[in-house]
Design an enzyme around this catalytic site. Structure first.
Site, mmCIF file in Angstrom:
data_model
loop_
_atom_site.group_PDB
_atom_site.id
_atom_site.type_symbol
_atom_site.label_atom_id
_atom_site.label_comp_id
_atom_site.label_asym_id
_atom_site.label_seq_id
_atom_site.Cartn_x
_atom_site.Cartn_y
_atom_site.Cartn_z
ATOM 1 N N SER A 64 0.795 -1.238 0.000
ATOM 2 C CA SER A 64 0.000 0.000 0.000
ATOM 3 C C SER A 64 0.825 1.283 0.000
ATOM 4 O O SER A 64 0.284 2.352 -0.270
ATOM 5 C CB SER A 64 -0.917 0.029 1.220
ATOM 6 N N LYS A 67 0.639 3.467 -3.011
ATOM 7 C CA LYS A 67 -0.549 4.275 -3.311
ATOM 8 C C LYS A 67 -0.262 5.773 -3.275
ATOM 9 O O LYS A 67 -0.736 6.539 -4.117
ATOM 10 C CB LYS A 67 -1.679 3.937 -2.325
ATOM 11 N N TYR A 189 -2.391 -2.453 -10.704
ATOM 12 C CA TYR A 189 -2.491 -2.223 -9.251
ATOM 13 C C TYR A 189 -1.798 -3.348 -8.480
ATOM 14 O O TYR A 189 -1.020 -3.106 -7.556
ATOM 15 C CB TYR A 189 -3.967 -2.095 -8.838
ATOM 16 N N TYR A 241 -4.050 3.826 7.403
ATOM 17 C CA TYR A 241 -5.337 3.127 7.455
ATOM 18 C C TYR A 241 -6.252 3.794 8.478
ATOM 19 O O TYR A 241 -6.195 5.021 8.657
ATOM 20 C CB TYR A 241 -5.144 1.641 7.794
ATOM 21 N N VAL A 259 1.189 -3.721 3.965
ATOM 22 C CA VAL A 259 0.996 -4.983 4.698
ATOM 23 C C VAL A 259 2.223 -5.876 4.763
ATOM 24 O O VAL A 259 2.239 -6.822 5.549
ATOM 25 C CB VAL A 259 -0.171 -5.848 4.155
HETATM 26 N N1 GLN Z 1 -2.112 -5.570 -2.282
HETATM 27 C C1 GLN Z 1 -2.798 -5.306 -1.085
HETATM 28 C C2 GLN Z 1 -4.287 -5.233 -1.319
HETATM 29 O O1 GLN Z 1 -4.701 -4.616 -2.256
HETATM 30 C C3 GLN Z 1 -2.292 -4.035 -0.483
HETATM 31 C C4 GLN Z 1 -2.806 -3.931 0.864
HETATM 32 C C5 GLN Z 1 -2.009 -3.108 1.810
HETATM 33 O O2 GLN Z 1 -0.793 -2.962 1.820
HETATM 34 N N2 GLN Z 1 -2.751 -2.641 2.778
HETATM 35 O O3 GLN Z 1 -5.054 -5.793 -0.588
#
Ligand code: GLN
Length: 327
Positions: A64, A67, A189, A241, A259
């Site tokens: 994430s 992003k 993505y 988050y 994550v």
């Molecule tokens: N690839 C993960 C997802 O889309 C990324 C999630 C994350 O790092 N929170 O669920």
């Protein structure tokens, strides 16, 4: 003579390496292979000094954290007005993968949750998936100063198991929030999430943002200066988050986590922090990463609203030697 800041980071590392709280992400088997003991802390200052301790060369997938940076590229591709019309800027207070959309404005809430990130990736220009992926990888290369690869097994398992992301993407397609090329965008993505980085890269990325968009070591511009504040402000409000509020209160350094256990944190005008430690708390943030950032922020007065004299002066500790501080 060793810099006191280096000794400080060593002490911090030793203090928190034994922390056993948290769980390594296991929503795909590939991520569950990570060692709970892996731990690296890297700090890069805006004048290009690098301080590191622990597993700073060990690679892991960016997840994430991508992003925030892909949002920056979308802004460069389309400008603020258009990007804002496609993805909002309000925190959701919900988990990163929750299926909620802002029906009043027909947008996902922000670029840091999965729905908003998929809509942001949809905006990345290129004639086809390959060209779009190349542009994303090159963008990260400008931030870190090195070339990046994808971890293919992680990409494939993200793709195989990503039914929730796919469902969200098609829901957004139904509402005309994203374009028709949704399969290509979903691949992109999953690929951006599967890009390999290490803690040093994460520190360099945030140091680049802290330095107005220019990598402090290579001197290469990674993002137009006018969009730097867009990226950092959404990291502050949405980057951790549904713990973003608590993070802003306790740590006060805009950050983004992933994550796989990475955190990148931006102290504007001063430094970037990169952490790698896979065990996560219930909200998906690295447990050691939270402790480390909280302490660095407190000890050097890096909370963005701090006005009190910090315990240690950052510049003296980075540039000085032990003797000058009376060690
Ligand atoms: N690839 C993960 C997802 O889309 C990324 C999630 C994350 O790092 N929170 O669920």
């Amino acid at each position: 003579m060793a810099s006191p800041f280096r000794s400080y980071l060593n002490d911090l590392y030793n203090k928190h390496r034994g922390l056993k709280k948290g769980r390594v992400a296991d929503y795909i088997p590939e991520l569950a292979l990570a060692s709970a003991d892996s731990f690296g802390i890297c700090v890069v200052s805006t004048d290009g000094q690098t301080f590191e301790v622990g597993d700073c060369d060990k690679t892991f997938t960016i997840q994430s954290i991508s992003k925030a940076f892909v949002f920056g590229l979308a802004l460069e591709d389309h400008g603020r007005k258009y990007v804002n019309s496609k993805v909002g800027m309000e925190p959701t207070g919900e988990a990163f993968n929750s299926i909620i959309l802002d029906e009043a404005t027909n947008r996902p809430y922000n670029p840091m949750v999965n729905s908003g990130a998929i809509a942001t990736t949809d905006l990345i220009k290129g004639r086809n998936g390959t060209e779009r992926l190349k542009r994303i990888l090159e963008m990260f290369g400008r931030y870190t100063g090195r070339a990046h690869d994808i971890n293919v097994p992680v990409f494939l398992s993200e793709k195989e198991t990503g039914h929730r992301n796919r469902a969200m993407a098609f829901l957004m397609l139904n509402f005309s929030m994203v374009s028709e090329k949704i399969d290509e965008t979903l691949d992109l993505y999953f690929q951006q999430c599967s890009m390999l980085v290490n803690a040093k890269d994460l520190a360099m990325m945030s140091a680049t943002l802290a330095n107005g968009g220019v990598n402090p070591v290579t001197g290469i511009r990674a993002i137009e200066e006018r969009y730097v504040q867009d990226v950092i402000s959404l990291m502050l409000t949405c980057g951790m988050y549904d713990a973003s509020g608590e993070w802003a209160y306790r740590v006060g350094i805009p950050a983004k986590s992933g994550v796989a256990g990475g955190i990148t944190a931006v102290a504007s005008g001063k430094l970037g922090i990169g952490i790698y430690s896979p065990p996560l708390d219930a909200k998906g943030n690295s447990t050691r990463g939270i402790k480390v950032c909280e302490e660095i922020s407190r000890d050097f007065g890096l909370h963005m609203f701090n006005t009190a004299t910090p315990k240690h002066d950052l510049v003296t500790w980075m540039n000085g030697d032990h003797d000058s501080l009376g060690w």
